[in-house]
Write a protein that holds these residues in place. Structure first.
Motif, PDB file in Angstrom:
ATOM      1  N   TRP A 141      84.376   4.944 -27.768  1.00 15.10           N
ATOM      2  CA  TRP A 141      85.426   3.938 -27.883  1.00 15.10           C
ATOM      3  C   TRP A 141      85.437   3.110 -26.597  1.00 15.10           C
ATOM      4  N   SER A 142      85.509   1.801 -26.749  1.00 17.26           N
ATOM      5  CA  SER A 142      85.351   0.895 -25.617  1.00 17.26           C
ATOM      6  C   SER A 142      86.349  -0.241 -25.701  1.00 17.26           C
ATOM      7  N   LEU A 145      75.351  -3.384 -22.488  1.00 23.06           N
ATOM      8  CA  LEU A 145      75.915  -2.084 -22.101  1.00 23.06           C
ATOM      9  C   LEU A 145      76.984  -1.654 -23.096  1.00 23.06           C
ATOM     10  N   LEU A 146      77.797  -2.578 -23.533  1.00 24.97           N
ATOM     11  CA  LEU A 146      78.810  -2.276 -24.546  1.00 24.97           C
ATOM     12  C   LEU A 146      78.151  -1.846 -25.849  1.00 24.97           C
ATOM     13  N   ALA A 147      77.066  -2.526 -26.223  1.00 27.74           N
ATOM     14  CA  ALA A 147      76.375  -2.201 -27.473  1.00 27.74           C
ATOM     15  C   ALA A 147      75.859  -0.769 -27.456  1.00 27.74           C
ATOM     16  N   GLY A 148      75.255  -0.364 -26.327  1.00 22.75           N
ATOM     17  CA  GLY A 148      74.738   0.997 -26.256  1.00 22.75           C
ATOM     18  C   GLY A 148      75.817   2.047 -26.351  1.00 22.75           C
ATOM     19  N   SER A 157      92.560   5.288 -22.040  1.00 20.35           N
ATOM     20  CA  SER A 157      92.512   5.396 -23.501  1.00 20.35           C
ATOM     21  C   SER A 157      91.108   5.379 -24.088  1.00 20.35           C
ATOM     22  N   VAL A 158      90.141   4.746 -23.419  1.00 21.34           N
ATOM     23  CA  VAL A 158      88.796   4.604 -23.968  1.00 21.34           C
ATOM     24  C   VAL A 158      87.766   5.093 -22.948  1.00 21.34           C
ATOM     25  N   GLU A 159      86.528   5.204 -23.386  1.00 19.25           N
ATOM     26  CA  GLU A 159      85.466   5.735 -22.526  1.00 19.25           C
ATOM     27  C   GLU A 159      84.791   4.671 -21.672  1.00 19.25           C
ATOM     28  N   LEU A 160      84.805   3.435 -22.122  1.00 20.42           N
ATOM     29  CA  LEU A 160      84.170   2.344 -21.384  1.00 20.42           C
ATOM     30  C   LEU A 160      85.072   1.124 -21.423  1.00 20.42           C
ATOM     31  N   VAL A 161      85.317   0.536 -20.258  1.00 15.24           N
ATOM     32  CA  VAL A 161      86.055  -0.720 -20.177  1.00 15.24           C
ATOM     33  C   VAL A 161      85.141  -1.755 -19.548  1.00 15.24           C
ATOM     34  N   LEU A 162      84.896  -2.827 -20.292  1.00 11.62           N
ATOM     35  CA  LEU A 162      84.093  -3.956 -19.834  1.00 11.62           C
ATOM     36  C   LEU A 162      85.046  -5.101 -19.533  1.00 11.62           C
TER      37      LEU A 162
END
Length: 205
Positions: free
Chosen positions: A49-50, A39-42, A93-98
């Motif tokens: 930004w993640s 999911l992070l890769a996509g 701050s970012v669009e995706l947090v894993l």
């Protein structure tokens, strides 16, 4: 009424399961395996930004192998007891947090962080349990592929991923994927070939 924001992108092979990662929503994913890293890769491959919180150096390298652009990733490998505060800051701050939390996240904390994600247009993916997650992804079965009847060097892993959820995401759905394939990428896997191939090891989970 304003249109909902575009979801955070996922890899093409995952679009039949998710479409995309909806902003302001939490997704719970199996903690083991590389599905959360896919999911992070996509997301990063599409320019988002993640951040990764609570993953070891090995997890970061595995994400890069799957195609993640680490130049777009903030990594907090060991946030310690302050992990929820770290996640809260990153959601602004970012669009995706894993995140891989030290224990299952539930109750008031889960709701507070999802509300923060909604306010800031971020998507939240938890490797592990998350109370109230709108979507859950689970690897239902796994087939390692290698030469000589599955012995020797393993060339890839075919998995059946099941998605379920609440509201608009409530309809269960599943897909067979290479995760990763022989070339290290994530792609769709042909079901008939999986069921008939003799050189595979079937491992649940």
């Amino acid at each position: 009424m304003a249109a909902p924001p575009e979801p955070v992108a996922v890899l093409p092979a995952l679009r039949t399961l998710l479409g995309g990662l909806r902003r302001g929503h939490a997704v719970s994913v199996d903690a083991s395996g590389v599905l959360p890293l896919a999911l992070l890769a996509g997301a990063t491959a599409a320019g988002a930004w993640s951040a990764m919180v609570g993953f070891s150096e090995f997890g970061v390298l595995a994400a890069a192998d799957l195609g993640a652009d680490l130049g777009r990733v903030v990594v907090v490998e060991d946030p310690g007891s302050q992990w929820s505060e770290v996640v809260a800051v990153l959601l602004t701050s970012v669009e995706l947090v894993l995140v891989r939390p030290p224990a299952p996240v539930g109750g008031q904390l889960a709701r507070r962080l999802v509300a923060l994600a909604r306010r800031n247009g971020a998507a939240l993916v938890c490797a592990g349990d998350w109370e109230g997650a709108q979507t859950r992804l689970h690897v239902a079965s796994s087939l390692w592929v290698g030469p000589d009847g599955g012995a020797g060097h393993l060339r890839g892993r075919r998995v059946r991923v099941e998605a379920s959820g609440r509201g608009a995401g409530a309809r269960p759905r599943s897909a067979w994927l290479w995760l990763p394939g022989p070339d290290g990428t994530v792609s769709g896997a042909d079901l008939e070939a999986i069921e008939s191939a003799p050189a595979e090891l079937d491992v649940a989970g």
